[in-house]
Motif scaffolding. Structure first.
Motif, short mmCIF file in Angstrom:
data_model
loop_
_atom_site.label_atom_id
_atom_site.label_comp_id
_atom_site.label_asym_id
_atom_site.label_seq_id
_atom_site.Cartn_x
_atom_site.Cartn_y
_atom_site.Cartn_z
N GLY A 269 -6.02 -11.66 0.23
CA GLY A 269 -5.12 -10.64 0.76
C GLY A 269 -4.32 -10.04 -0.39
O GLY A 269 -4.44 -10.48 -1.55
N TYR B 50 0.81 -1.22 0.00
CA TYR B 50 0.00 0.00 0.00
C TYR B 50 0.85 1.27 0.00
O TYR B 50 0.29 2.38 0.06
CB TYR B 50 -0.91 0.04 1.24
N THR C 143 -2.99 -13.66 9.29
CA THR C 143 -3.08 -12.57 8.32
C THR C 143 -4.18 -12.94 7.33
O THR C 143 -4.68 -14.07 7.35
CB THR C 143 -1.76 -12.34 7.54
N PHE D 155 1.87 -1.57 13.24
CA PHE D 155 1.79 -2.97 13.64
C PHE D 155 2.69 -3.85 12.76
O PHE D 155 3.18 -4.90 13.19
CB PHE D 155 0.33 -3.47 13.62
N MET D 156 2.91 -3.42 11.52
CA MET D 156 3.75 -4.20 10.61
C MET D 156 5.21 -4.14 11.06
O MET D 156 5.92 -5.15 11.08
CB MET D 156 3.64 -3.66 9.18
N ASP E 249 3.25 -8.30 1.08
CA ASP E 249 2.11 -8.20 2.00
C ASP E 249 2.64 -8.27 3.43
O ASP E 249 3.84 -8.45 3.67
CB ASP E 249 1.03 -9.24 1.69
P1 13P Z 1 -2.20 -7.82 3.69
O1 13P Z 1 -1.94 -8.77 4.82
O2 13P Z 1 -3.02 -8.43 2.61
O3 13P Z 1 -0.92 -7.23 3.22
O4 13P Z 1 -3.11 -6.62 4.23
C1 13P Z 1 -2.67 -5.84 5.28
C2 13P Z 1 -3.62 -4.80 5.64
O5 13P Z 1 -3.32 -3.96 6.46
C3 13P Z 1 -4.97 -4.79 5.04
O6 13P Z 1 -5.66 -3.62 5.35
#
Ligand code: 13P
Length: 296
Positions: free
Chosen positions: A207, A20, A122, A57-58, A34
């Motif tokens: 996803g 994103y 996920t 969070f990532m 992802d």
């Molecule tokens: P993904 O796990 O598909 O990368 O999506 C992450 C996310 O934040 C979706 O809003």
């Protein structure tokens, strides 16, 4: 770019960018992926410093799986509003109300919430993890739409929480009608964070990693994309002969766009802001993430 490359070399750093992120950030990253792919890459990478271009969070998930590395988030305003919709106290209260239920937490949660969970999931592996959990009641937090989608798919009783992603939750049936009318031959793929009535009328529910794979593998040449707009940069770049249309203008996450090249340079120079998880929380949160990796 020269300054950036020199700093990266000096710091033994790699740059990871979520699907994103703005196009310019995806283009300068070492890897784009992802949420799951990037956490696993962080753990395996031959680097001392990880610059995580995504949301809080990532970067925390990467810090949990790569405790020996320094994880930097270029802008601390990059927070996920969905992750902020539940606290560790909320999870403890749910456990009290549903004794014996397994707690599955979405990766879009703080480390403190993961620490209260049995296993993390996920969008790419939620169904597989749920299938691996013995029969019985399951609590899924915090995304209510994804929780309901899992309940429908599995036929199991899933206790959900009322959280949502602002961008995905805003997509309406009218958006689907318009997109289908404008692009009648296109495959409609949506993220499971959309409302149930949207996932019910989609051709594929995936996803972001799954969307990248399907766009490459499917013979169709047109796709309506029901996830955050940033993914279109990657989809169009990797599939020059195919066309991609955003399902709704609501699919825009402001906090994902805080990353800039200047901020990446500043954080490599200053080694700040760092993402660190307190050791007591980290050990329990890491266990929930490692269980997910074992089950998928
Ligand atoms: P993904 O796990 O598909 O990368 O999506 C992450 C996310 O934040 C979706 O809003």
């Amino acid at each position: 770019m020269e300054e950036l490359q020199e700093l990266k070399r000096r710091r033994q750093a790699i740059i990871l960018a979520h699907n994103y992120q703005p196009p310019a950030i995806q283009d300068l990253a070492d890897h784009v992926g992802d949420s799951l792919e990037l956490s696993l890459l962080a753990a395996r990478a031959d680097a001392r410093v990880i610059v995580f271009c995504g949301v809080d969070f990532m970067a925390e998930a990467a810090a949990l799986l790569a405790p020996d590395k320094l994880v930097l988030l270029p802008d601390l305003r990059a927070r996920c509003s969905l992750a902020d919709m539940i606290t560790p106290e909320d999870v403890r209260a749910l456990r009290t109300m549903h004794p014996g239920a397994a707690v599955l937490s979405y990766i879009n949660t703080s480390a403190a919430v993961k620490a209260e969970s049995d296993v993390t999931v996920t969008s790419s592996n939620a169904q597989r993890v749920l299938d691996a959990i013995p029969n019985g009641e399951v609590i899924f937090v915090p995304d209510g739409n994804l929780g309901r989608y899992l309940a429908t798919r599995s036929g199991r009783r899933v206790v959900t929480w009322d959280g949502h992603c602002r961008a995905h939750h805003e997509v309406r049936v009218d958006d689907v009608r318009t997109a289908r009318r404008l692009h009648p031959r296109a495959v409609l793929m949506v993220h499971p964070e959309v409302r149930p009535e949207i996932s019910a009328c989609a051709d594929l529910v995936l996803g972001t990693g799954g969307m990248v794979r399907m766009a490459r593998e499917r013979p169709e040449t047109e796709f309506i994309v029901g996830t955050e707009a940033g993914l279109l940069h990657r989809l169009t770049g990797e599939n020059p002969g195919k066309r991609f249309y955003l399902l709704s203008p609501s699919l825009w996450c402001h906090t994902m766009k805080y990353t800039t090249r200047d901020r990446i340079i500043a954080c490599l120079r200053d080694l700040e802001p760092r993402v660190q998880v307190p050791p007591g929380v980290a050990a329990r949160a890491r266990r929930a993430m490692e269980r997910m990796v074992e089950l998928t």
